[in-house]
Enzyme design. Sequence first.
Site, PDB file in Angstrom:
ATOM      1  N   GLU A 127      -6.510  19.880   7.695  1.00  0.00           N
ATOM      2  CA  GLU A 127      -8.088  19.551   7.717  1.00  0.00           C
ATOM      3  C   GLU A 127      -8.694  18.191   7.743  1.00  0.00           C
ATOM      4  OE1 GLU A 127     -10.312  22.499   5.633  1.00  0.00           O
ATOM      5  OE2 GLU A 127      -9.001  24.174   6.083  1.00  0.00           O
ATOM      6  N   TYR A 153     -14.226  19.642   0.527  1.00  0.00           N
ATOM      7  CA  TYR A 153     -12.499  20.082   0.308  1.00  0.00           C
ATOM      8  C   TYR A 153     -11.869  19.045   1.100  1.00  0.00           C
ATOM      9  CZ  TYR A 153      -8.029  21.941   1.186  1.00  0.00           C
ATOM     10  OH  TYR A 153      -6.510  21.961   1.431  1.00  0.00           O
ATOM     11  N   LYS A 157      -9.493  15.951   0.027  1.00  0.00           N
ATOM     12  CA  LYS A 157      -8.052  15.833   0.230  1.00  0.00           C
ATOM     13  C   LYS A 157      -7.523  14.368   1.338  1.00  0.00           C
ATOM     14  CE  LYS A 157      -5.246  18.369  -0.135  1.00  0.00           C
ATOM     15  NZ  LYS A 157      -3.996  18.803  -1.259  1.00  0.00           N
TER      16      LYS A 157
HETATM   17  P1  NAD Z   1      -4.018  27.451  -4.838  1.00  0.00           P
HETATM   18  O1  NAD Z   1      -5.340  27.339  -4.775  1.00  0.00           O
HETATM   19  O2  NAD Z   1      -3.346  28.716  -4.264  1.00  0.00           O
HETATM   20  O3  NAD Z   1      -3.374  26.811  -5.747  1.00  0.00           O
HETATM   21  C1  NAD Z   1      -3.545  25.686  -6.706  1.00  0.00           C
HETATM   22  C2  NAD Z   1      -2.892  25.505  -7.845  1.00  0.00           C
HETATM   23  O4  NAD Z   1      -3.057  24.446  -8.525  1.00  0.00           O
HETATM   24  C3  NAD Z   1      -3.161  26.687  -8.970  1.00  0.00           C
HETATM   25  O5  NAD Z   1      -2.018  27.333  -9.510  1.00  0.00           O
HETATM   26  C4  NAD Z   1      -4.134  26.035  -9.818  1.00  0.00           C
HETATM   27  O6  NAD Z   1      -4.168  26.641 -11.055  1.00  0.00           O
HETATM   28  C5  NAD Z   1      -3.482  24.741  -9.718  1.00  0.00           C
HETATM   29  N1  NAD Z   1      -4.595  23.658 -10.229  1.00  0.00           N
HETATM   30  C6  NAD Z   1      -5.787  23.408  -9.899  1.00  0.00           C
HETATM   31  N2  NAD Z   1      -6.247  22.517 -10.380  1.00  0.00           N
HETATM   32  C7  NAD Z   1      -5.480  21.943 -11.179  1.00  0.00           C
HETATM   33  C8  NAD Z   1      -5.312  20.789 -12.106  1.00  0.00           C
HETATM   34  N3  NAD Z   1      -6.656  20.172 -12.166  1.00  0.00           N
HETATM   35  N4  NAD Z   1      -4.283  20.231 -12.702  1.00  0.00           N
HETATM   36  C9  NAD Z   1      -3.243  21.171 -12.602  1.00  0.00           C
HETATM   37  N5  NAD Z   1      -3.169  22.336 -11.869  1.00  0.00           N
HETATM   38  C10 NAD Z   1      -4.276  22.513 -11.151  1.00  0.00           C
HETATM   39  O7  NAD Z   1      -3.605  26.513  -3.365  1.00  0.00           O
HETATM   40  P2  NAD Z   1      -2.592  26.606  -2.275  1.00  0.00           P
HETATM   41  O8  NAD Z   1      -3.123  27.485  -1.128  1.00  0.00           O
HETATM   42  O9  NAD Z   1      -1.053  26.918  -2.731  1.00  0.00           O
HETATM   43  O10 NAD Z   1      -2.254  24.990  -1.882  1.00  0.00           O
HETATM   44  C11 NAD Z   1      -1.477  24.190  -2.512  1.00  0.00           C
HETATM   45  C12 NAD Z   1      -1.678  22.675  -1.696  1.00  0.00           C
HETATM   46  O11 NAD Z   1      -1.210  22.834  -0.440  1.00  0.00           O
HETATM   47  C13 NAD Z   1      -3.024  22.240  -1.692  1.00  0.00           C
HETATM   48  O12 NAD Z   1      -2.956  20.804  -2.064  1.00  0.00           O
HETATM   49  C14 NAD Z   1      -3.675  22.369  -0.508  1.00  0.00           C
HETATM   50  O13 NAD Z   1      -4.466  21.426  -0.495  1.00  0.00           O
HETATM   51  C15 NAD Z   1      -2.565  22.136   0.436  1.00  0.00           C
HETATM   52  N6  NAD Z   1      -2.458  23.122   1.759  1.00  0.00           N
HETATM   53  C16 NAD Z   1      -2.786  24.505   1.467  1.00  0.00           C
HETATM   54  C17 NAD Z   1      -2.762  25.203   2.663  1.00  0.00           C
HETATM   55  C18 NAD Z   1      -3.117  26.537   2.897  1.00  0.00           C
HETATM   56  O14 NAD Z   1      -3.251  27.353   3.791  1.00  0.00           O
HETATM   57  N7  NAD Z   1      -3.188  27.218   1.722  1.00  0.00           N
HETATM   58  C19 NAD Z   1      -2.419  24.576   4.055  1.00  0.00           C
HETATM   59  C20 NAD Z   1      -2.357  23.181   4.014  1.00  0.00           C
HETATM   60  C21 NAD Z   1      -2.061  22.475   3.056  1.00  0.00           C
HETATM   61  O1  TDX Z   2     -14.160  35.964   4.755  1.00  0.00           O
HETATM   62  C1  TDX Z   2     -13.713  34.996   5.206  1.00  0.00           C
HETATM   63  N1  TDX Z   2     -14.228  35.163   6.633  1.00  0.00           N
HETATM   64  C2  TDX Z   2     -13.867  34.470   7.740  1.00  0.00           C
HETATM   65  O2  TDX Z   2     -14.273  34.429   8.951  1.00  0.00           O
HETATM   66  C3  TDX Z   2     -12.896  33.943   5.128  1.00  0.00           C
HETATM   67  C4  TDX Z   2     -12.542  33.820   3.707  1.00  0.00           C
HETATM   68  C5  TDX Z   2     -12.670  33.038   5.934  1.00  0.00           C
HETATM   69  N2  TDX Z   2     -12.971  33.189   7.147  1.00  0.00           N
HETATM   70  C6  TDX Z   2     -12.576  32.468   8.393  1.00  0.00           C
HETATM   71  C7  TDX Z   2     -12.824  30.958   8.071  1.00  0.00           C
HETATM   72  C8  TDX Z   2     -11.756  30.185   8.906  1.00  0.00           C
HETATM   73  O3  TDX Z   2     -11.916  30.105  10.214  1.00  0.00           O
HETATM   74  O4  TDX Z   2     -11.096  32.517   8.374  1.00  0.00           O
HETATM   75  C9  TDX Z   2     -10.511  31.093   8.507  1.00  0.00           C
HETATM   76  C10 TDX Z   2      -9.572  30.785   7.529  1.00  0.00           C
HETATM   77  O5  TDX Z   2     -10.208  30.653   6.292  1.00  0.00           O
HETATM   78  P1  TDX Z   2      -9.596  30.455   4.877  1.00  0.00           P
HETATM   79  O6  TDX Z   2      -8.594  31.320   4.375  1.00  0.00           O
HETATM   80  O7  TDX Z   2     -10.677  30.139   3.967  1.00  0.00           O
HETATM   81  O8  TDX Z   2      -8.843  28.919   5.297  1.00  0.00           O
HETATM   82  P2  TDX Z   2      -9.485  27.605   5.734  1.00  0.00           P
HETATM   83  O9  TDX Z   2     -10.865  27.316   5.561  1.00  0.00           O
HETATM   84  O10 TDX Z   2      -8.757  27.540   7.474  1.00  0.00           O
HETATM   85  O11 TDX Z   2      -8.195  26.651   4.955  1.00  0.00           O
HETATM   86  C11 TDX Z   2      -7.191  27.018   4.608  1.00  0.00           C
HETATM   87  O12 TDX Z   2      -6.135  26.056   5.592  1.00  0.00           O
HETATM   88  C12 TDX Z   2      -6.177  24.678   5.200  1.00  0.00           C
HETATM   89  C13 TDX Z   2      -6.723  26.621   3.335  1.00  0.00           C
HETATM   90  O13 TDX Z   2      -7.730  27.384   2.381  1.00  0.00           O
HETATM   91  C14 TDX Z   2      -7.085  25.207   2.605  1.00  0.00           C
HETATM   92  O14 TDX Z   2      -6.577  25.164   1.596  1.00  0.00           O
HETATM   93  C15 TDX Z   2      -5.801  24.388   3.651  1.00  0.00           C
HETATM   94  O15 TDX Z   2      -5.992  23.076   3.560  1.00  0.00           O
END
Ligand code: NAD
Ligand code: TDX
Length: 339
Positions: A127, A153, A157
Site C-alpha cells: 500500500e 494507514y 507505514k
Molecule cells: P494484525 O492487526 O492482525 O496484528 C497486529 C498485531 O500487532 C496485533 O497482535 C496487535 O496486538 C499488535 N500491536 C498493535 N499495536 C502494538 C503496539 N503498539 N505494540 C505491540 N504490539 C502491537 O495485523 P496483520 O494483518 O497481522 O499485519 C502484520 C503486519 O504486516 C503489519 O505491519 C501490516 O502493516 C503488515 N502487512 C499486512 C498485510 C495484510 O494483508 N494483513 C499485508 C502486507 C503487510
Molecule cells: O467490508 C468490506 N468490504 C469491502 O468491499 C471490507 C472490510 C473491505 N472491502 C474491500 C476493501 C478492499 O478493496 O475489500 C478489499 C480488502 O479490504 P481489507 O481486507 O480491509 O484490506 P486492504 O484495505 O486491501 O488492506 C490489507 O492489505 C494490505 C491489510 O488490511 C493491510 O494491513 C495491508 O497492508
Amino acid sequence: MRILVTGGAGFIGSNFVYYELKNHPDDKIVCLDALTYAGNLHTLESAMQNDNFKFVKGDIADREAVYNLFEQEKIDIVVNFAAESHVDRSVENPEIFLKTNIIGTSVLLDACRKYGIRRYHQVSTDEVYGDLPLDRTDLFFTETTPIHTSSPYSSSKAAADLLVQAYHRTYGLPITISRCSNNYGPYHFPEKLIPLMISRALADESLPVYGKGENVRDWLYVEDHCSAIDLIIRKGKDGEVYNIGGHNERTNLEVVKTILKVLQKPESLITYVTDRPGHDLRYAIDPTKIHNELGWLPTTKFDDGIKKTIKWYLDNKPWWEEILKGDYQNYYEKMYGNR
Ligand code: NAD
Ligand code: TDX
C-alpha cells in the site's frame, strides 16, 4: 539465533511464529505484543507449550519496556509486524496509527542501535506504493515504484519505511524491508474482507461490498509471506527492499462470489455499500527481485488457498466466534450501520 517477533499475537505475526518454530526448531522466539483488539493470546496457545517460545506483553512505543527487553533477551534479529493494520480504522482515527506504526518503529530502531543487532526487518506493505489503474493490467509495483500513499494507514507505514532506511544510511543499522500484497489464511481478524465475508455468509448475514466491488487486490496465502520473510532475514542483502506477491489478482466481487460458491450460499447476500474514502483501485506486485536474488516462489494458488482458509474457519469456529461476541459488535454497527 534469538528472534524478536513484534505483533506476534496478530494474524501474520502468529503465522510467522509457528513457521519459525517448525522450520528452525533451534532458534529462540520472543514475541512482544501489546494485545490490542487485534492481538489474541488464544492464537499462541500451542506456541506457549514450546520451550523456545516466550511471550511478553508490551507496547513497541514504550521505550523503557523495549530497552529492558533488549537488555534481557540479547536479540539477534527483530521482525517488526506490530502495527495498526486496518485501513478503515485509520480513516476513522489516524492518531494511533502514527503512534504505533511510526513512533513504535523508531523506538525499536533506537533499541537496535543501542544494544546491537544482526538484522532489523520491517514488515511493510504494497500500500505504500499507492494504487494502479484498473485498466492497465500490464503495470505492477516494483521496488523502485515511487512511494505515493492514500490512507492514514499507508502513510504511517511509508513513514516507518523511510525511517528504517534513514537508520541504515545515517547509522549503518543492518536492515531489510519487505512489501507484501494482501494476505489471507488462518487467524485473520474478521474485520478484514475475507474472514468478514466467511463469518457473515455462514450466519446468512448481508455481505457489505464497497462501491461496485471492482477494486483489485493481489492475494497471498499467509504461509507464503512467512517463507519469504524467513528467507529475507537469513539471506537477504543488508539495506534492501523486497516486494512479495504471487500474481493472484482478483476483484473484491470475485473473492466474495468464490466464498459464497464454496459455502453454497446465495449471491443475494451481497449488498453494495458506500465506498471507502480514498479507496485504492488496484494492487499488483512484481516479485521478480525476491525470486531472482533469493529463489523465493509462492506455493499456494488462490483457488486452493481460499478453500483451505474457509475450511480453517469452519474447523475453528470458537476462535472467531469469541471475537465476534466482544467489542466487535459495536465496531460493526459504527462502521456499517449507516452505510
Ligand atoms: P494484525 O492487526 O492482525 O496484528 C497486529 C498485531 O500487532 C496485533 O497482535 C496487535 O496486538 C499488535 N500491536 C498493535 N499495536 C502494538 C503496539 N503498539 N505494540 C505491540 N504490539 C502491537 O495485523 P496483520 O494483518 O497481522 O499485519 C502484520 C503486519 O504486516 C503489519 O505491519 C501490516 O502493516 C503488515 N502487512 C499486512 C498485510 C495484510 O494483508 N494483513 C499485508 C502486507 C503487510
Ligand atoms: O467490508 C468490506 N468490504 C469491502 O468491499 C471490507 C472490510 C473491505 N472491502 C474491500 C476493501 C478492499 O478493496 O475489500 C478489499 C480488502 O479490504 P481489507 O481486507 O480491509 O484490506 P486492504 O484495505 O486491501 O488492506 C490489507 O492489505 C494490505 C491489510 O488490511 C493491510 O494491513 C495491508 O497492508
